[in-house]
Structures are given as structure tokens and as C-alpha cells.
Design an enzyme around this catalytic site. Structure first.
Site, mmCIF file in Angstrom:
data_model
loop_
_atom_site.group_PDB
_atom_site.id
_atom_site.type_symbol
_atom_site.label_atom_id
_atom_site.label_comp_id
_atom_site.label_asym_id
_atom_site.label_seq_id
_atom_site.Cartn_x
_atom_site.Cartn_y
_atom_site.Cartn_z
ATOM 1 N N SER A 136 0.855 -1.181 0.000
ATOM 2 C CA SER A 136 0.000 0.000 0.000
ATOM 3 C C SER A 136 0.895 1.237 0.000
ATOM 4 O O SER A 136 1.773 1.373 0.850
ATOM 5 C CB SER A 136 -0.884 -0.012 1.250
ATOM 6 O OG SER A 136 -1.576 1.204 1.382
ATOM 7 N N LYS A 162 -1.339 -1.041 -4.341
ATOM 8 C CA LYS A 162 -2.490 -0.230 -3.921
ATOM 9 C C LYS A 162 -1.999 1.188 -3.697
ATOM 10 O O LYS A 162 -0.961 1.381 -3.083
ATOM 11 C CB LYS A 162 -3.063 -0.826 -2.636
ATOM 12 C CG LYS A 162 -3.847 0.121 -1.740
ATOM 13 C CD LYS A 162 -4.551 -0.660 -0.651
ATOM 14 C CE LYS A 162 -4.620 0.099 0.656
ATOM 15 N NZ LYS A 162 -5.243 -0.709 1.732
ATOM 16 N N LYS A 164 -3.204 5.172 -2.425
ATOM 17 C CA LYS A 164 -4.209 5.984 -1.758
ATOM 18 C C LYS A 164 -4.666 7.067 -2.727
ATOM 19 O O LYS A 164 -3.847 7.632 -3.463
ATOM 20 C CB LYS A 164 -3.603 6.633 -0.510
ATOM 21 C CG LYS A 164 -3.164 5.633 0.548
ATOM 22 C CD LYS A 164 -4.357 4.992 1.218
ATOM 23 C CE LYS A 164 -3.913 4.069 2.343
ATOM 24 N NZ LYS A 164 -5.081 3.439 3.001
ATOM 25 N N ASP A 189 -7.352 3.047 -2.781
ATOM 26 C CA ASP A 189 -7.997 3.100 -1.459
ATOM 27 C C ASP A 189 -8.283 4.555 -1.114
ATOM 28 O O ASP A 189 -7.361 5.367 -1.000
ATOM 29 C CB ASP A 189 -7.081 2.463 -0.400
ATOM 30 C CG ASP A 189 -7.728 2.398 0.984
ATOM 31 O OD1 ASP A 189 -8.884 2.855 1.134
ATOM 32 O OD2 ASP A 189 -7.071 1.887 1.914
ATOM 33 N N GLU A 214 -11.216 0.508 -2.762
ATOM 34 C CA GLU A 214 -11.420 0.252 -1.336
ATOM 35 C C GLU A 214 -12.038 1.462 -0.655
ATOM 36 O O GLU A 214 -11.555 2.593 -0.811
ATOM 37 C CB GLU A 214 -10.046 -0.075 -0.723
ATOM 38 C CG GLU A 214 -10.089 -0.527 0.730
ATOM 39 C CD GLU A 214 -8.699 -0.877 1.263
ATOM 40 O OE1 GLU A 214 -7.765 -1.097 0.460
ATOM 41 O OE2 GLU A 214 -8.554 -0.926 2.484
ATOM 42 N N ASP A 239 -13.508 -1.686 3.889
ATOM 43 C CA ASP A 239 -12.497 -1.772 4.953
ATOM 44 C C ASP A 239 -13.153 -1.212 6.216
ATOM 45 O O ASP A 239 -13.747 -1.966 7.011
ATOM 46 C CB ASP A 239 -11.241 -0.974 4.502
ATOM 47 C CG ASP A 239 -10.183 -0.792 5.572
ATOM 48 O OD1 ASP A 239 -10.395 -1.209 6.727
ATOM 49 O OD2 ASP A 239 -9.111 -0.206 5.283
ATOM 50 N N LYS A 263 -9.179 -6.877 8.607
ATOM 51 C CA LYS A 263 -8.132 -6.435 9.529
ATOM 52 C C LYS A 263 -8.486 -7.016 10.893
ATOM 53 O O LYS A 263 -9.596 -6.781 11.391
ATOM 54 C CB LYS A 263 -8.068 -4.905 9.615
ATOM 55 C CG LYS A 263 -7.501 -4.258 8.360
ATOM 56 C CD LYS A 263 -7.384 -2.750 8.500
ATOM 57 C CE LYS A 263 -6.872 -2.146 7.209
ATOM 58 N NZ LYS A 263 -6.948 -0.674 7.219
ATOM 59 N N GLY A 291 -3.648 -3.971 6.329
ATOM 60 C CA GLY A 291 -2.559 -3.665 7.260
ATOM 61 C C GLY A 291 -2.823 -2.378 8.009
ATOM 62 O O GLY A 291 -3.642 -1.551 7.590
#
Ligand code: OSB
Ligand code: MG
Length: 370
Positions: A136, A162, A164, A189, A214, A239, A263, A291
């Protein structure tokens, strides 16, 4: 087993690189480690994944410390526990505070596996001897820098990238990434940065063949995500919105999500994580392990969970060296060619590195059974 003694360490570690999401930037990581000892002198380890500020969810390091000291530890100290699945029952009178609960439950799972001479992966029913991992990547001010960072991790072998996103840093960034990396599994995400007013913008992401998007919408939403999913072809993965098997069932029944990011801390522990895994497997939804920028202790728990069969998509469990100059476990978590080899030592499979751990410990709290 009887839980005789619990020690909490308040930790402070500097991350090698700042990590930026739609909420802000983190570089210093303050968190808790918990060691539970049984009557035979075995030790089990857990990590609280709550951050120092409540931006990801409402929990913080300090709320976790309060919950642990004043409510949760008294419920397990001196208790005879046959199996870690019993821990959630002991906590049933305490609402929410999932990350705090998960901290103890994780340590008890590790203890249970060690006492029974099994790896944590085996204790959970896991099957794999290696797991596939992705990475990520936080928001980079300059897209050229993002591309360079992504290129480095692709060359290291990470199986999925991934990134952000946030308003103003989304469609054009993903377009450029897809252009530069036509064959790499990519996902975005948003950490809840959008609303249904952004449907037209979010639909543009469908052009980039993303593995998923996400948590685009509110952190407590499962209704609007269903509305959005009807209008997008990119699968939505929840998430922040998922805290339990019940949340998962409702989101799946509504059509709000096609993939679940599990998670352990967010769902209150490994027992609940496994239930969500099993339910999704039955329904044909893939899951993957998210994570929380964990130290080696939390990372080891993530690795063990990811050995379950429906963890079909690569998780965010990158190697120790992606985050830390020095991790608190030995050996450190190593990623080779996009895989982590699941450790074969009992329990979480990594030993605490006490020299490193002591260096990063700011305070210690000890609790003993009467
Ligand atoms: O590398 C990791 O541990 C995961 C990084 C990550 O995406 C993340 C990190 C902190 C809080 C939330 C998230 C997230 O998955 O939303
Ligand atoms: Mg996320």
C-alpha cells in the site's frame, strides 16, 4: 491455560518513510504491545493497531490502554481458558473497542498455539506455506515521485500495488499509473474521502481495470456503497465499514461490497476474522488481509491469518524493511519475489527481539493474577 500475568508496553517507533492518506500524514508510530503469560511460563504476544489519533476509527492508543487496564485485562487474568474462541465470550459485556479486545485475544491465540506445539497458522486452520503480498503506497505530492516509488516496489516483486487516492488526486493519477504499468494488478484506497455526489468521477475509474476500489464512501456506510456499486464495474471492497461477521453479512446481502479487507484489530480478533473469512468463502467473495502499519508482532498475526484458503488476493502485509529501520521481531519479515514464507516455529513463529523492543518502549505496565 490460565493467564497468570500480562505486560503492556507502550511503544514509539519512527517509520522510515512518512505515510499519507486522505486524512493526513503519519511518520511516528505510537502503539501497544501485549505479552500474556500462562501458568507454565509460555508467552503469547499481541499488538494493538490503534493509532495515536482517531482518524481511521474512534479508537486510539490511549483508549485501548484504558479499556485493557480497566476492563479487559481483569476479565481474563487468572481465568482458565480452554480455547481462544472463548475470549470473545468473556468480553461480551463490553461494547465495541475491537482493537483493544483484539490485542489480548491475539496474545491468547499465540499462547494457545505454543502450548499445543502448533504454528498460529495451523491453530487457525491455515494451509499455505507461503503467502502472496502486495503493498500500500501513500499519497505523493508529485505524480513522478509516485511512479518512481511504484516502479521500485514492482521491481521488488510485490504482487499488487495499492495507492491511496483523495479528491483532486484520483482519476488522472490512476490513468497515469495504468499507462506506466499496463500489466500490474492495481487498486485504489480512498479511506472514505468521497460521497455519492462523486459518482460520475468515481465511474471514470472503471476505465483502468482496477482490481478493486477500497472504501470510497463514508466509514460507517453500507447503504450508499450499494448504490455506488450498481453504477460502477470496478468491484468495491469495504475496509472501515466492516467490524464483524454481522456487518459483513449485511453488506454482502445489500450488494455493497464484492471483496472484504479483513483487519484483525478492526473486527475484534482472529476468531471473528476467521468467521468472516468462512462466510465470504461460502458466498464466493474473495478476502485479503489489510494492514495498519504494524510492527513485527501484528505483522506475524496477519501472515498466519493469510494462510487460510479464501485469502485469494494479495494483502498489504509488506516486509518489515518497508516500514522500519529495525523491527521488534527476529527474524524480520522478509518478502522475496512477492511472497512471505510462513514461519514454522510454534505460535506467531517469530521471536521478540528484546534489545530492539526495549529501545522503543516508553512505558511498561504489569498486571498479575491474585
Ligand atoms: O501497509 C499497511 O500496513 C497498510 C497501509 C494502509 O493502507 C493503511 C494504513 C493505515 C490505516 C489504514 C490503511 C488502510 O488500509 O486503509
Ligand atoms: Mg483501507
Amino acid at each position: 491455560m490460565i493467564i497468570q500475568e500480562i505486560t503492556i508496553r507502550k511503544m514509539k517507533m519512527m517509520m522510515k518513510h512518512p505515510f499519507t492518506t486522505s486524512f493526513g500524514t503519519m511518520q511516528e508510530k505510537d502503539f501497544l504491545l501485549l505479552e500474556a503469560k500462562d501458568e507454565l511460563g509460555n508467552s503469547g504476544w499481541g499488538e494493538s493497531v490503534a493509532f495515536s489519533a482517531p482518524w481511521y476509527n474512534e479508537e486510539t492508543l490511549e483508549t485501548n490502554l484504558h479499556m485493557l487496564q480497566d476492563f479487559l485485562i481483569p476479565l481474563v487474568l487468572g481465568k482458565e481458558i480452554g480455547h481462544p474462541d472463548e475470549v470473545s465470550g468473556l468480553f461480551s459485556a463490553i461494547r465495541k473497542n475491537n482493537m483493544a479486545k483484539s490485542t489480548i485475544e491475539g496474545a491468547i491465540w499465540d499462547l494457545y498455539a505454543k502450548r499445543n506445539k502448533m504454528t498460529l497458522a495451523q491453530a487457525l486452520g491455515g494451509e499455505r506455506d507461503k503467502i502472496e503480498v502486495g503493498i500500500s503506497i501513500g499519497i505523493h505530492e508529485r505524480v513522478e515521485d509516485l511512479i518512481a516509488t511504484v516502479r521500485g516496489f514492482v521491481e521488488e516483486g510485490y504482487k499488487r500495488i495499492k495507492v491511496k487516492i483523495k479528491p483532486g488526486y484520483d482519476v488522472e493519477v490512476m490513468r497515469e499509473l495504468r499507462k506506466q504499468f499496463p500489466d500490474v494488478p492495481l487498486m485504489a484506497d480512498a479511506n472514505s474521502a468521497y460521497t455519492l455526489n462523486d459518482v460520475e468521477l468515481l465511474k471514470q475509474l472503471d476505465a483502468f481495470d482496477l482490481t478493486m476500489i477500497e472504501q470510497p464512501l463514508a466509514s460507517d456506510d453500507i447503504i450508499d456503497h450499494a448504490t455506488l456499486q450498481k453504477q460502477m464495474t470496478t468491484p468495491i471492497c469495504l475496509d472501515e465499514s466492516i467490524h464483524s461477521l454481522e456487518d459483513t453479512r449485511k453488506a454482502v446481502e445489500l450488494g455493497s461490497t464484492k471483496i472484504i479487507n479483513i483487519k484483525i484489530g478492526r473486527v475484534g480478533g482472529l476468531t471473528e476474522a476467521k468467521k468472516i473469512h468462512d462466510y465470504c468463502m461460502e458466498k464466493g467473495l474473495p478476502v485479503w488481509c489489510g494492514g495498519m502499519l504494524e510492527s513485527g508482532i501484528g505483522r506475524a498475526h496477519n501472515i498466519a491469518l493469510t494462510t487460510l484458503p479464501n485469502f485469494i488476493l494479495p494483502g498489504d502485509t509488506a516486509g518489515s524493511s518497508r516500514y522500519w529501520e529495525e523491527d521488534v521481531i527476529t527474524p524480520e519479515v522478509v518478502v522475496e519475489d512477492g511472497y512471505i514464507t510462513v514461519p514454522t516455529a510454534y505460535g506467531i513463529g517469530y521471536e521478540p527481539n528484546f534489545r530492539a523492543m526495549d529501545k522503543f518502549t516508553v512505558e511498561t505496565y504489569r498486571f498479575k493474577a491474585e
